[in-house]
Design a protein around this motif. Structure first.
Motif, PDB file in Angstrom:
ATOM      1  N   GLU A 121      -5.807 -27.747  -2.019  1.00  0.00           N
ATOM      2  CA  GLU A 121      -5.754 -28.746  -0.947  1.00  0.00           C
ATOM      3  C   GLU A 121      -4.676 -29.787  -1.246  1.00  0.00           C
ATOM      4  O   GLU A 121      -3.955 -30.233  -0.344  1.00  0.00           O
ATOM      5  CB  GLU A 121      -7.113 -29.429  -0.790  1.00  0.00           C
ATOM      6  N   PHE A 186     -17.488 -30.787   3.340  1.00  0.00           N
ATOM      7  CA  PHE A 186     -17.003 -29.951   4.441  1.00  0.00           C
ATOM      8  C   PHE A 186     -17.904 -30.050   5.671  1.00  0.00           C
ATOM      9  O   PHE A 186     -17.428 -29.899   6.800  1.00  0.00           O
ATOM     10  CB  PHE A 186     -16.890 -28.499   3.979  1.00  0.00           C
ATOM     11  N   TYR A 260     -10.278 -21.565   3.971  1.00  0.00           N
ATOM     12  CA  TYR A 260     -11.507 -22.313   3.682  1.00  0.00           C
ATOM     13  C   TYR A 260     -12.744 -21.419   3.555  1.00  0.00           C
ATOM     14  O   TYR A 260     -13.521 -21.581   2.605  1.00  0.00           O
ATOM     15  CB  TYR A 260     -11.734 -23.388   4.750  1.00  0.00           C
ATOM     16  N   ALA A 288     -17.327 -23.313   8.251  1.00  0.00           N
ATOM     17  CA  ALA A 288     -15.927 -22.883   8.145  1.00  0.00           C
ATOM     18  C   ALA A 288     -15.688 -21.590   8.919  1.00  0.00           C
ATOM     19  O   ALA A 288     -14.640 -21.415   9.560  1.00  0.00           O
ATOM     20  CB  ALA A 288     -15.548 -22.706   6.677  1.00  0.00           C
TER      21      ALA A 288
END
Length: 352
Positions: A121, A186, A260, A288
């Motif tokens: 990331e 997330f 992801y 995701a």
């Protein structure tokens, strides 16, 4: 004596002599290979009561060759034993390890996956920032291309990535690995991720088409080359791979959002079932996947709309009308025209 019989006997004797000569001149190494092959054939002792009292040398008559099915079964078992196992499956399948050892290894794997998640990331955010600084802004200042259509909302994607990285760094600041929770990060970022990536992926195909049209113009192409070269110099100084072009810059956000689910799935598999992050990670993995499904559905609807739009636009043109013709309709119109021409030329009389 019959001369024909004498001739036949003579020919038979010659054939016998030729066979003897061929056997004599047969290469020794072929005989050796033949004998060695026989020696190495797999044999087993027959399970017969009549051979129970035999001592000393084994009688070859009591030996039987292993059947082909036995050989096949043995080969399959050997391949199964020699097949490599994945790290996690080998950990789970090993009966010698106690549960504590299995959990320890999974936690070690989990730590590595978290590091990979944070580092990738960070690298992605750095790539976006460099692209915006070295490519997007210079092109916008020169006003040679439509930057907003070409790079869509890359700057917004960069902002969301920066916020996600900040949350990940805060979560990983926890010293106790048993209390480290990544899934919640997330889950909280799901809405923002879906909004920005949906827009970017929605316009990505159009951006690629626009890029191809721009690259056909030599002046604009030189501007692209200048920007990419400045970016490559930075990557060279940092020792990073620099096989870059405009297309590879545009595809980065698309690749990231597809990454992801893979990273979260690997992290969830490496997380023990009794860990507090197991449940949130499973929910984050589902989120995701849903993001990617929604993006694909969004693009699919766009493609359908564009298809019907093109059909309506082509409806009034000659090509659009020709596309609507079927083979049957063309044949009917052709027959009518042929009949009309025959009437005009007098080949056929006009019907009353």
């Amino acid at each position: 004596m019959d001369p024909n019989k004498e001739a036949n006997n003579g020919s038979e004797k010659e054939k016998e002599k030729e066979k003897v000569i061929k056997r004599r001149i047969r290469p020794n190494f072929l005989r050796y290979m033949h004998l060695e092959r026989r020696k190495t054939d797999t044999i087993v002792v027959a399970n017969d009561d009549t051979t129970a009292d035999i001592k000393g040398d084994i009688n070859l008559g009591t030996l039987v060759r292993r059947s082909q099915s036995d050989k096949t079964e043995y080969s399959a078992k050997l391949k199964e034993k020699m097949a490599p196992l994945s790290p996690l499956s080998s950990i789970l399948a090993s009966p010698a390890l106690d549960p504590a050892e299995v959990r320890l290894r999974k936690m070690s794997r989990r730590s590595k996956v978290i590091q990979e998640l944070v580092q990738t990331e960070r690298d992605f955010l750095t790539d976006l920032e460099l692209c915006i600084r070295e490519v997007v802004k210079p092109l916008r200042d020169r006003q040679v291309v439509d930057v907003d259509r070409l790079f869509t909302n890359m700057e917004t994607v960069c902002e969301v990535s920066a916020a996600l990285l900040h949350r990940l760094q805060e979560a990983t600041a926890e010293r106790d690995p048993e209390a480290l929770v990544i899934g919640e990060v997330f889950i909280q970022a799901k809405a923002a991720l879906e909004d920005v990536y949906k827009i970017y992926c929605y316009h990505h195909d159009d951006a690629n088409s626009l890029l191809k049209s721009y690259e056909k113009e030599e002046g604009i192409k030189q501007h692209f080359i200048t920007c990419v070269l400045s970016l490559k110099q930075i990557y060279d100084q940092e020792g990073k791979p620099n096989l870059l072009d405009m297309g590879s810059l545009l595809i980065k956000p698309v690749q990231r959002v597809m990454k992801y689910p893979l990273l979260l799935g690997e992290l969830w598999q490496a997380t023990p079932s009794d860990h507090p992050d197991n449940g949130p990670l499973q929910e984050a993995l589902t989120a995701a996947k849903i993001i990617n499904v929604n993006i694909n559905e969004f693009k699919r609807r766009k493609d359908i709309v564009m298809k019907y739009k093109r059909t309506e636009e082509d409806g009034g043109t000659l090509m659009g009308k020709l596309n609507k013709f079927s083979i049957h309709s063309i044949r009917k119109k052709s027959d009518r025209l042929t009949g009309y021409l025959k009437i005009l030329t007098g080949v056929e009389p006009q019907s009353e």
